[in-house]
Design an enzyme around this catalytic site. Structure first.
Site, PDB file in Angstrom:
ATOM      1  N   PHE A  31      11.721  -1.239  64.164  1.00  0.00           N
ATOM      2  CA  PHE A  31      11.074  -0.698  64.065  1.00  0.00           C
ATOM      3  C   PHE A  31       9.351  -1.046  62.906  1.00  0.00           C
ATOM      4  O   PHE A  31      10.280  -1.611  62.111  1.00  0.00           O
ATOM      5  CB  PHE A  31      11.126   0.989  63.225  1.00  0.00           C
ATOM      6  CG  PHE A  31      11.919   1.354  64.289  1.00  0.00           C
ATOM      7  CD1 PHE A  31      11.802   2.750  65.047  1.00  0.00           C
ATOM      8  CD2 PHE A  31      13.725   1.560  63.435  1.00  0.00           C
ATOM      9  CE1 PHE A  31      12.522   2.888  65.724  1.00  0.00           C
ATOM     10  CE2 PHE A  31      14.334   2.188  64.435  1.00  0.00           C
ATOM     11  CZ  PHE A  31      14.441   3.178  65.682  1.00  0.00           C
ATOM     12  N   ASP A  32       8.839  -0.987  63.980  1.00  0.00           N
ATOM     13  CA  ASP A  32       7.486  -1.272  62.908  1.00  0.00           C
ATOM     14  C   ASP A  32       7.422   0.217  61.706  1.00  0.00           C
ATOM     15  O   ASP A  32       7.633   0.724  62.588  1.00  0.00           O
ATOM     16  CB  ASP A  32       6.281  -1.477  63.586  1.00  0.00           C
ATOM     17  CG  ASP A  32       4.839  -1.593  62.938  1.00  0.00           C
ATOM     18  OD1 ASP A  32       4.941  -2.463  61.999  1.00  0.00           O
ATOM     19  OD2 ASP A  32       3.655  -0.694  63.246  1.00  0.00           O
TER      20      ASP A  32
END
Length: 298
Positions: free
Chosen positions: A162-163
């Site tokens: 995930f960012d």
């Protein structure tokens, strides 16, 4: 007794997310629904090739085989097709022996209305409109890029990356950077380093995955989670404090400070990577399955 979806990780995905239907979709856009329907019926027994989400979905469904009598994941096909034109998709599901039995065929109508009744935790699609509608409704959803040309995914574990800002966390800090620059961003994050960030569109999914991980011994956990963010010290501190407040410990975290993400993602072996910016996704997508998380619109 009704089948309960509330205690499972429910993935809703379009037929184009699961299988490669790009030529068929091009036919639909150029010649219309009748030509598309005729083609799908004529090729009903022709097996479709895997799409971008196929490796992730197959791996997640495999979790159900690890503990006897325990179902962790449910996958629901969410399609704008009719049941008639969807037969080719279900024939392909049967060919690949995927345990997907539930579906919603909306016959051309927007699919977003049916995500809540199926308790969908994550919706994956190739349709930007459907994904935007899902995000606007407060659901975790992302638009898939084309399948990677290389296969970097680790086979021994499900690996999800995930960012941070605008994905796991609210876009507030990202907006400060865009509007006022890097120095203002760092000053804001340093001043608020002990303050939890508000939840972003994928926060609930992260928390759910963290709970799923706790169903397995730490040394043999089949799911591994990473945060891959452009933040760097001292802005890393707020990420750590936010995750602590959520009761989440990620397995790996990369604070890149402007270093490109794609090589790290390939080394991590992500089954999927979620980000909100095309600049990161364009370089990552040829190496790992990648999906764009749009901003929520009022």
């Amino acid at each position: 007794m009704p089948f309960d979806l509330s205690d499972k990780l429910v993935i809703g995905l379009s037929s184009r997310a699961l299988f490669d239907l790009e030529s068929e979709n091009a036919l639909y856009e150029k010649q219309g629904v009748t030509a598309y329907s005729d083609y799908q019926r004529a090729h009903e027994d022709q097996v479709l090739s895997p799409g971008t989400a196929f490796p992730l979905v197959k791996a997640l469904l495999g979790l159900n085989e690890l503990v006897s009598g325990k179902q962790f994941v449910e996958v629901v096909l969410m399609s704008r097709n009719t049941a008639d034109t969807g037969m080719r998709v279900f024939n392909s599901i049967e060919h690949y022996q995927l345990p997907i039995t539930r579906a919603a065929f909306s016959g051309g109508e927007p699919i977003v209305s049916y995500l809540q009744p199926f308790k969908v935790d994550l919706f994956l699609s190739k349709s930007q409109d459907d994904v935007q509608s899902a995000v606007n409704a407060g659901l975790a959803a992302a638009t898939l890029y084309a399948p990677p040309t290389a296969n970097a995914a680790r086979q021994e574990q499900i690996r999800i990356a995930f960012d941070g800002d605008a994905v796991l966390f609210s876009p507030e800090s990202e907006f400060i950077y865009k509007e006022k620059g890097l120095d203002a961003f760092y000053a804001h994050e340093q001043a608020h380093r002990f303050d939890s960030m508000r939840e972003g569109p994928f926060a609930k999914l992260l928390i759910l995955l963290a709970k799923l991980q706790k169903q397995f011994p730490a040394e043999r956990c089949p799911v591994r989670i990473a945060i891959v963010t452009a933040r760097a010290s001292p802005a890393h501190a707020r990420v750590v404090h936010t995750l602590r407040a959520w009761g989440v410990t990620v397995d790996e975290a990369f604070f890149l400070g402007g270093v490109t993400k794609h090589e790290v993602l390939a080394a991590f072996g992500a089954h999927i990577f979620f980000d909100d910016q095309d600049v990161h996704l364009a370089s990552a997508a040829p190496l790992v399955p990648s999906a764009k998380v749009p901003y929520r619109q009022a």
